[in-house]
Write an enzyme that holds these catalytic residues in place. Structure first.
Site, short mmCIF file in Angstrom:
data_model
loop_
_atom_site.label_atom_id
_atom_site.label_comp_id
_atom_site.label_asym_id
_atom_site.label_seq_id
_atom_site.Cartn_x
_atom_site.Cartn_y
_atom_site.Cartn_z
N HIS A 1 -7.97 1.40 1.60
CA HIS A 1 -7.83 1.20 3.04
C HIS A 1 -8.52 2.33 3.82
O HIS A 1 -7.89 3.03 4.63
CB HIS A 1 -6.36 1.11 3.43
CG HIS A 1 -6.13 0.32 4.69
ND1 HIS A 1 -5.04 -0.49 4.90
CD2 HIS A 1 -6.88 0.20 5.81
CE1 HIS A 1 -5.11 -1.05 6.10
NE2 HIS A 1 -6.22 -0.63 6.67
N GLU B 1 0.85 -1.19 0.00
CA GLU B 1 0.00 0.00 0.00
C GLU B 1 0.88 1.24 0.00
O GLU B 1 1.85 1.31 0.77
CB GLU B 1 -0.92 0.00 1.22
CG GLU B 1 -1.91 -1.16 1.21
CD GLU B 1 -2.84 -1.18 2.42
OE1 GLU B 1 -2.67 -0.32 3.32
OE2 GLU B 1 -3.71 -2.06 2.47
#
Length: 346
Positions: free
Chosen positions: A302, A283
């Site tokens: 997220h 990420e």
């Protein structure tokens, strides 16, 4: 007479007034400090490879404050915090999990207590899981694309009533997902490590070694396990192979739980009807990742618990725990030392 408890708070200048007000009658010395942490560092800690990314170094001023701190409130404190803070006795991280503390030494320090915010945002994450499920079943990406092109494009949509939902990991978030499933008229299966009592929102529980049985019987699988070593690549080619043809896969846990190449293959082949993902192994998700271009995938960056008052609620949780700490009362949402240092179970 005992000295005031030295409390170090990182990256909460926006909530200074709330912190000062909440601590006004407590025997504490409150110190606020900034320590910017790139998301790449957080993601690397959670994936267990923080050594592979540049280390954010604390300033000398922060090192000095850590050396004096007894209590620390921080999402992702510096690496080797346990070494830098010899008087540290308690850390609260404003998150539902604690894997972003990897590399700090805190999790391995028996003299340091660790708390999270527990189920504070369980309902929010569960709502996000259901948003992903409904987006897939009701084919919202298709209709949004048609809307952008001003096309009246009808297509069949799926429904939830009568389907079977499998929840992998029955903690706070799993419970919230199960409660919501009842409103849709679904049958609910779940994994659980401890011996289950009666749960009105779950029809049947499964042990970890029976995970494949749960997968084979589920139309939709929602993953809510902790991001710990025992759960790394929990979902790989074998797991996707035993799932029902045309099943949907939802992950709001950690990206490390999934072998993404195996997931992409299951989606490409049509084995899975679709996937809803809020978390990823790396990420931010790299721009060239296959998942971006897959038509049967809904992904979000997220954000399942990024509600507007998130940090304010986390600060309030910490202040409530700080009052308990000063009164020598049990702390809310404390992570047992054995859980921090051994591989997690489902």
């Amino acid at each position: 007479m005992r000295r005031p408890v030295r409390v170090l708070v990182l990256n909460q200048e926006a909530h200074r007034e709330l912190l000062v007000r909440s601590c006004a009658n407590l025997p504490v010395e409150l110190v606020l400090h900034d320590f910017p942490v790139p998301w790449a560092e957080v993601a690397a800690r959670r994936a267990g490879n923080w050594q592979d990314v540049p280390e954010p170094l604390p300033t000398e001023a922060l090192r000095s404050e850590l050396a004096r701190a007894e209590v620390l409130f921080a999402f992702a404190p510096p690496r080797r915090t346990a070494e830098l803070a010899p008087h540290l006795r308690w850390v609260e991280t404003p998150a539902t999990g604690y894997d972003q503390l990897n590399g700090t030494g805190v999790l391995e320090a028996p003299g340091v207590r660790v708390t999270t915010v527990g189920g504070l945002f369980a309902a929010s994450v569960a709502e996000h899981a259901w948003a992903l499920i409904l987006a897939l079943l009701r084919r919202l990406p298709l209709f949004l694309e048609a809307q952008r092109g001003r096309r009246w494009e009808q297509a069949p949509v799926g429904e939830l009533r009568g389907r079977t939902l499998g929840i992998v990991g029955y903690g706070n978030i799993g419970r919230a997902v199960a409660r919501m499933a009842r409103g849709f008229g679904m049958r609910v299966l779940a994994t659980r490590s401890s011996r289950p009592g009666e749960e009105e929102n779950v029809d049947e529980f499964f042990a970890r070694h029976d995970l494949h049985v749960l997968l084979a019987r589920s139309d939709i699988v929602v993953v809510t396990v902790r991001g710990e070593p025992a759960n790394d690549a929990l979902f790989g080619a074998r797991e996707f192979a035993v799932m029902r043809d045309g099943a949907w896969f939802i992950n709001v846990a950690r990206g490390s739980v999934v072998d993404e190449q195996a997931l992409c293959e299951a989606l490409r082949s049509g084995k899975l009807a679709g996937a809803g993902l809020d978390v990823f192994r790396k990420e931010p998700l790299p721009a060239d990742h296959r998942l971006w271009a897959m038509p049967n995938v809904v992904l979000t960056p997220h954000v399942a618990m990024h509600v507007p008052d998130r940090m304010e609620r986390c600060v309030q949780h910490f202040c409530q725990n700080l009052r308990r700490y000063c009164a020598a009362e049990p702390l809310l949402d404390e992570v047992p030392f054995t859980q921090r240092t051994v591989e997690a179970k489902l």
